[in-house]
Design a protein around this motif. Sequence first.
Motif, PDB file in Angstrom:
ATOM      1  N   THR A 141       0.814  -1.211   0.000  1.00 15.01           N
ATOM      2  CA  THR A 141       0.000   0.000   0.000  1.00 15.01           C
ATOM      3  C   THR A 141       0.852   1.267   0.000  1.00 15.01           C
ATOM      4  OG1 THR A 141      -0.094  -0.101   2.417  1.00 15.01           O
ATOM      5  CG2 THR A 141      -1.897  -1.138   1.197  1.00 15.01           C
ATOM      6  N   GLY A 142       2.158   1.105   0.133  1.00 15.72           N
ATOM      7  CA  GLY A 142       3.080   2.232   0.177  1.00 15.72           C
ATOM      8  C   GLY A 142       4.485   1.715   0.389  1.00 15.72           C
ATOM      9  N   PRO A 143       5.480   2.576   0.436  1.00 17.34           N
ATOM     10  CA  PRO A 143       6.869   2.115   0.529  1.00 17.34           C
ATOM     11  C   PRO A 143       7.181   1.350   1.810  1.00 17.34           C
ATOM     12  CG  PRO A 143       6.733   4.489   0.854  1.00 17.34           C
ATOM     13  CD  PRO A 143       5.393   4.051   0.360  1.00 17.34           C
ATOM     14  N   GLU A 144       6.519   1.693   2.924  1.00 12.40           N
ATOM     15  CA  GLU A 144       6.795   0.985   4.178  1.00 12.40           C
ATOM     16  C   GLU A 144       6.378  -0.485   4.111  1.00 12.40           C
ATOM     17  OE1 GLU A 144       4.991   3.705   3.885  1.00 12.40           O
ATOM     18  OE2 GLU A 144       5.878   5.311   5.116  1.00 12.40           O
ATOM     19  N   SER A 145       5.383  -0.796   3.292  1.00 12.11           N
ATOM     20  CA  SER A 145       4.867  -2.166   3.198  1.00 12.11           C
ATOM     21  C   SER A 145       5.725  -3.062   2.314  1.00 12.11           C
ATOM     22  CB  SER A 145       3.423  -2.151   2.677  1.00 12.11           C
ATOM     23  OG  SER A 145       3.363  -1.577   1.383  1.00 12.11           O
ATOM     24  N   LEU A 146       6.847  -2.542   1.811  1.00 13.23           N
ATOM     25  CA  LEU A 146       7.748  -3.352   0.983  1.00 13.23           C
ATOM     26  C   LEU A 146       8.743  -4.148   1.815  1.00 13.23           C
ATOM     27  CD1 LEU A 146       8.448  -0.747  -1.816  1.00 13.23           C
ATOM     28  CD2 LEU A 146       7.230  -2.904  -2.114  1.00 13.23           C
ATOM     29  N   TYR A 168      12.887   3.486   3.524  1.00  9.75           N
ATOM     30  CA  TYR A 168      11.652   2.844   3.958  1.00  9.75           C
ATOM     31  C   TYR A 168      11.778   1.365   4.292  1.00  9.75           C
ATOM     32  CZ  TYR A 168       9.497   7.123   2.155  1.00  9.75           C
ATOM     33  OH  TYR A 168       9.152   8.429   1.925  1.00  9.75           O
ATOM     34  N   ALA A 169      12.411   0.592   3.433  1.00  5.99           N
ATOM     35  CA  ALA A 169      12.416  -0.868   3.600  1.00  5.99           C
ATOM     36  C   ALA A 169      13.805  -1.404   3.285  1.00  5.99           C
ATOM     37  CB  ALA A 169      11.360  -1.508   2.698  1.00  5.99           C
ATOM     38  N   GLY A 217      -0.953   3.887  -3.088  1.00  2.00           N
ATOM     39  CA  GLY A 217      -0.325   4.814  -2.155  1.00  2.00           C
ATOM     40  C   GLY A 217      -0.234   6.233  -2.683  1.00  2.00           C
ATOM     41  N   GLU A 218       0.171   7.129  -1.800  1.00  2.00           N
ATOM     42  CA  GLU A 218       0.366   8.526  -2.156  1.00  2.00           C
ATOM     43  C   GLU A 218       1.812   8.741  -2.598  1.00  2.00           C
ATOM     44  OE1 GLU A 218      -1.920  10.933  -2.266  1.00  2.00           O
ATOM     45  OE2 GLU A 218      -3.429   9.419  -1.758  1.00  2.00           O
TER      46      GLU A 218
END
Length: 277
Positions: A141-146, A168-169, A217-218
């Motif tokens: 849903t966004g870079p953190e979820s990678l 982020y990841a 995501g944004e």
Amino acid sequence: MRITRTARVGVAALALAFAATACGGDEATSASSSAESGKLTVGIKFDQPGLGLRTPDGSFSGFDVEVAKYVAGKLGVTPENITFKESPSAQRETLIENGEVDYIVATYSITDARKEKVDFAGPYFVAGQSLLVADGNTDITGPESLSGGKRLCSVSGSTPAQKVKDQYAQDVQLQEFDTYSACVEALRNGAVDAVTTDDIILAGYAAQYPGELKVVGEPFTEERYGIGLAKGDDETRTKINDAIDAMIEDGSWQKAFEDTVGPSGYPLPAQPTVDRY
């Protein structure tokens, strides 16, 4: 064999002429000089729907193409006298430095590192980095979820994938290809979990494969697209900046966007402000 003074002078003159040709001068690296001859070679992407795309009949379409043609017109060159040259991300600075193109309009983000090698006019557009995933994917849903070792694809010579890893990841698995179209094919085949680059680029691919791919995501960066040209070509940079301003003011910028990017559903953004550094 005895060499006469006249012969020595002739040899010296030839040597000087050769040196001048080899070293070149400001005129040799100026896009304005090329325009005065009535022709320009312009770098674009060949595989980005809505931005820079080579169609099956050999013609070119997209917002970057329209910007490139408008600028050329302001420099006095008609569309039929433009040669478009494919400019992959990793080769853009080299193409400019080697004089293989007069300028590049290819989703080319202005960065301090790149400005050490080339100059930029613009920006002519401001985008933001995002993610492209399979339509049925609900995990990303966004870079953190990678995080968790997900496979992320981007293009060699670009910065988006490394930015995700750095910020982020950290455990994301990066895969880099020469083109975004190759990344998109890897995503469609299940070889990667997501593709990252600017949202406007990803929107074009999502529109190309409706119901199969989606942007999630944004946007999480700001990417200012500039027109790259030879370092120190101040004359042409000023002319191109003037052309960008004119394109915005006379409505051609908005029309070009609506005709090329608009069908993807990407919303019309705010008009950029040219940075005359």
